[in-house]
Design an enzyme around this catalytic site. Structure first.
Site, mmCIF file in Angstrom:
data_model
loop_
_atom_site.group_PDB
_atom_site.id
_atom_site.type_symbol
_atom_site.label_atom_id
_atom_site.label_comp_id
_atom_site.label_asym_id
_atom_site.label_seq_id
_atom_site.Cartn_x
_atom_site.Cartn_y
_atom_site.Cartn_z
ATOM 1 N N HIS A 39 -7.299 4.600 -8.611
ATOM 2 C CA HIS A 39 -7.095 3.336 -9.324
ATOM 3 C C HIS A 39 -8.354 3.073 -10.149
ATOM 4 O O HIS A 39 -9.459 3.446 -9.731
ATOM 5 C CB HIS A 39 -6.917 2.252 -8.252
ATOM 6 C CG HIS A 39 -6.514 0.907 -8.766
ATOM 7 N ND1 HIS A 39 -7.390 0.049 -9.367
ATOM 8 C CD2 HIS A 39 -5.317 0.267 -8.737
ATOM 9 C CE1 HIS A 39 -6.760 -1.074 -9.683
ATOM 10 N NE2 HIS A 39 -5.497 -0.967 -9.323
ATOM 11 N N ASP A 59 -11.111 3.832 -0.587
ATOM 12 C CA ASP A 59 -10.287 2.765 -1.153
ATOM 13 C C ASP A 59 -9.061 2.647 -0.246
ATOM 14 O O ASP A 59 -8.151 3.476 -0.307
ATOM 15 C CB ASP A 59 -9.895 3.116 -2.589
ATOM 16 C CG ASP A 59 -8.961 2.084 -3.193
ATOM 17 O OD1 ASP A 59 -8.468 1.207 -2.447
ATOM 18 O OD2 ASP A 59 -8.714 2.150 -4.407
ATOM 19 N N GLN A 62 -4.123 0.644 -0.212
ATOM 20 C CA GLN A 62 -2.711 0.981 0.044
ATOM 21 C C GLN A 62 -2.511 1.566 1.427
ATOM 22 O O GLN A 62 -1.410 2.004 1.751
ATOM 23 C CB GLN A 62 -2.199 1.968 -1.027
ATOM 24 C CG GLN A 62 -2.230 1.434 -2.446
ATOM 25 C CD GLN A 62 -1.187 0.342 -2.716
ATOM 26 O OE1 GLN A 62 -0.305 0.081 -1.902
ATOM 27 N NE2 GLN A 62 -1.301 -0.308 -3.858
ATOM 28 N N LYS A 90 -2.253 -7.668 -0.642
ATOM 29 C CA LYS A 90 -1.304 -6.571 -0.465
ATOM 30 C C LYS A 90 -0.802 -6.488 0.964
ATOM 31 O O LYS A 90 -0.071 -5.577 1.325
ATOM 32 C CB LYS A 90 -1.963 -5.250 -0.867
ATOM 33 C CG LYS A 90 -2.296 -5.190 -2.363
ATOM 34 C CD LYS A 90 -2.744 -3.824 -2.765
ATOM 35 C CE LYS A 90 -3.431 -3.809 -4.112
ATOM 36 N NZ LYS A 90 -2.480 -3.881 -5.225
ATOM 37 N N CYS A 94 -2.773 0.971 -13.381
ATOM 38 C CA CYS A 94 -4.246 1.065 -13.309
ATOM 39 C C CYS A 94 -4.701 2.456 -12.911
ATOM 40 O O CYS A 94 -5.708 2.601 -12.208
ATOM 41 C CB CYS A 94 -4.838 0.031 -12.363
ATOM 42 S SG CYS A 94 -4.450 -1.650 -12.818
HETATM 43 C C1 LIG Z 1 -5.301 2.029 -4.666
HETATM 44 C C2 LIG Z 1 -5.755 0.701 -5.175
HETATM 45 N N1 LIG Z 1 -7.053 0.475 -5.338
HETATM 46 C C3 LIG Z 1 -7.517 -0.698 -5.788
HETATM 47 C C4 LIG Z 1 -6.669 -1.722 -6.124
HETATM 48 C C5 LIG Z 1 -7.246 -2.998 -6.643
HETATM 49 O O1 LIG Z 1 -6.956 -4.056 -5.798
HETATM 50 P P1 LIG Z 1 -7.342 -5.535 -6.248
HETATM 51 O O2 LIG Z 1 -6.733 -5.742 -7.588
HETATM 52 O O3 LIG Z 1 -6.738 -6.392 -5.201
HETATM 53 O O4 LIG Z 1 -8.825 -5.614 -6.290
HETATM 54 C C6 LIG Z 1 -5.293 -1.522 -5.979
HETATM 55 C C7 LIG Z 1 -4.324 -2.577 -6.333
HETATM 56 O O5 LIG Z 1 -3.843 -2.726 -7.428
HETATM 57 C C8 LIG Z 1 -4.831 -0.280 -5.509
HETATM 58 O O6 LIG Z 1 -3.523 -0.043 -5.376
#
Ligand SMILES: Cc1ncc(COP(=O)(O)O)c(C=O)c1O
Lengths: 150, 433
Positions: free
Chosen positions: B147, B224, B227, B250, B390
């Site tokens: 991401h 990270d 998910q 999430k 993203c």
């Molecule tokens: C794998 C992963 N990393 C990071 C994020 C970023 O999360 P947040 O927007 O809550 O900071 C997301 C969510 O969109 C994600 O799916």
């Protein structure tokens, strides 16, 4: 008509597959300008070229390459079909009308006399998230036409 | 107030049980374009059950006040609720309460890390923080599957410090290329950061393998966990990662709060990123001394009600049992993958049907742009995500600019998946293919 049928009018579906103007036309030695537009939310982009006639403020051709949804591809195609032969002033007026219709959230009845096939995009104005898709190529053409005649 | 649940603890999830659970989520009863809502966009954000919303409301009705400041009773109650929330969320991933820093989301957690490393690289934090200092010749390694939240902060850190950012590539299916990882991780690697579950491919990373690569060369590991933590049992101690980031929204909780996990010893040594009130002990006109971790990283007024709500979400998930949650989602993920793979002209991204995957699936419909796919599904009340999610580098590696993603959670039935697959199978014909 359901909301979806208003959005995906037959004209739009056809133009999204049989595209006019796709493939950039060589502009060497001509009065021309190119413009690139990008929609960061979906990654759609278009690279569009306006070529003017030699001595006149008249659009000779619009050509483009890009990728995007059916709405954005159809909008580029309709634009490329309508614009050639228009003066840059007439073209700007068309862009203004098109923009007004798209931003109206369905409140502006399109004048088919003026907008021609572009009136098919009236339904898009009800789908706020898709307005940008329809405008992408038109904004590119507006910018390129200004630059070419400058 | 005693919290009431509709199901017995740890009961296996079934369609019948999910139908019971759905009563906790009134939003799922709304209609969209005249159809019942089918919510398949939890990968982007999840829905909140009444138990979570009530917890936030209760906090505001009975205890709202400034935490860690003041001696009045409300302030004590609020501080208790806040720190109880920290213990609860930390415990959910088997971390100590001192190892969990509140942030506004996972993105901020990752930025906290990279800015702290940048501070350390400038000498802030002194001798203890030197282990986080990066410079020319050092390498940060991430993957092409990430991401943007786990890419851009590292790009900026590399630019600031002169370190080099390198990528472990993905295979044609969008999976981490572990063979390549072995040659890319080297003596120069100082940080190895990677996702636990890909938000696009739906694959589960071999954390053990990557952690052992990093350990061999003494690199810091960052996970990270956005998910994974919401969907499967995650034990950061067992995984052996140094840091992990995840977001409340999430996992059945509100937006506005996330967390950074860091091993005690590392959080103690790391200099802060955001500074100001609450995170200090003694302040003079020239300098300040910092509180111990995690408070050192929590400058300014904190998101107390969201923390309280998040803890309620964790209790909700604990009540269901993360093993059961994981099993149900693995089942839904397989149904998604199988259903999608069977439709002609649609390419499934990530593990093939039948291979392990999380409860999500992204795909490419030949000839039809994801925006158009999403529009047709929305007309039927089915909410999916369209776009690059993203993850532009991953899409580029797959030869795509965008895709469509369906992602499930504890409130989805197998009928939701069937309804989605049925509608998806009509999309190409609608657009004349
Ligand atoms: C794998 C992963 N990393 C990071 C994020 C970023 O999360 P947040 O927007 O809550 O900071 C997301 C969510 O969109 C994600 O799916």
């Amino acid at each position: 008509m359901s909301g979806l049928e208003q959005l995906y009018q037959q004209i739009i579906l056809e133009h999204s597959k049989q595209r006019t103007g796709e493939g950039l036309i060589e502009a060497e030695g001509k009065r021309a300008a190119s413009n690139h537009q990008y929609n960061p939310t979906c990654g759609d982009e278009i690279n569009l070229r306006v070529i003017l006639k030699d001595q006149e403020e008249v659009i000779e051709s619009i050509s483009w390459e890009g990728n995007g949804c059916s709405i954005s591809m159809a909008a580029a195609s309709v634009l490329s079909e309508m614009a050639p032969g228009m003066t840059t002033q007439e073209f700007q007026a068309l862009v203004d009308d098109f923009r007004e219709m798209l931003r109206s959230r369905g409140t502006v009845e399109p004048d088919e006399e003026v907008l021609g096939d572009a009136a098919a995009f009236a339904g898009v104005s009800r789908f706020v998230a898709r307005v940008k898709c329809a405008m992408l190529s038109w904004v590119a053409a507006e910018e390129a036409a200004k630059e070419a005649s400058a | 107030m005693a919290i009431e649940y509709r199901t017995s603890p740890g009961a296996p999830l079934t369609n019948d049980l999910v139908r019971e659970l759905r009563k906790d989520f009134p939003i799922l009863d709304r209609t969209v374009n005249g159809n019942a809502l089918t919510y398949l966009d939890t990968g982007a954000t999840s829905q909140n059950p009444l138990q979570v919303l009530d917890a936030e409301r209760e906090y505001y009705l009975g205890a709202n006040s400034a935490v860690h400041r003041g001696a009045h009773t409300l302030a004590v109650d609020a501080t208790d609720a806040f720190e109880d929330a920290r213990r609860t969320v930390a415990g959910f991933i088997n971390a100590a309460e001192t190892e969990l820093v509140w942030t506004s989301n996972a993105t901020e957690a990752l930025n906290l890390l990279t800015y702290s490393f940048a501070n350390a690289s400038q000498g802030i934090g002194g001798h203890d923080a030197a282990r986080f200092a990066l410079g020319e010749g050092d390498e940060i390694v991430t993957t092409e599957q990430e991401h943007h939240a786990n890419i851009i902060p590292w790009q900026i850190l590399a630019e600031r410090t002169g370190a080099t950012l390198r990528y472990i590539p993905v295979t044609d299916e969008g999976l981490i290329d572990y063979e390549a990882a072995q040659t890319i991780v080297s003596d120069r690697t100082r940080v190895l950061t990677f996702t636990h579950v890909s938000n696009v491919a739906g694959s589960v990373t071999d954390v053990e393998m990557l952690v052992s690569l990093a350990r061999k060369v003494g690199a810091i590991t960052v996970l990270d966990a956005c998910q994974s933590v919401p969907h499967m049992p995650v034990d950061v101690k067992k995984l052996g990662v140094d840091f992990a980031a995840f977001s409340a929204h999430k996992m059945l909780a509100p937006t506005g709060i996330g967390a950074l996990y860091g091993r005690n010893e590392l959080l103690e040594a790391m200099p802060p990123f955001l500074t100001g009130g609450s995170m200090i002990t003694k302040v003079t006109m020239n300098e300040a001394q910092w509180m111990p971790a995690p408070i050192k990283f929590e400058a300014g007024t904190q998101r107390v009600s969201q923390a309280v709500a998040w803890a309620a979400a964790v209790r909700y998930l604990d009540h269901l049992g993360m093993d059961q949650v994981h099993a149900w989602e693995a089942h839904l993920g397989q149904l998604l993958a199988e259903g999608i793979a069977e439709i002609p002209g649609i390419r499934l991204i990530g593990p093939a049907a039948g291979q392990p995957r999380a409860g999500l699936a992204a795909f490419h419909v030949e000839g039809v742009h994801p925006h158009d796919v999403g529009q047709l599904l929305d007309e039927k009340g089915i909410a999916v995500r369209v776009g690059h999610h993203c993850a532009q580098p991953l899409h580029r590696a797959l030869g795509l600019t965008a895709s469509t993603r369906a992602s499930a959670y504890i409130y989805n039935t197998t009928e939701d998946i069937e309804r989605f697959v049925d509608q998806l199978s009509t999309v190409r014909a609608y657009f004349g293919y």
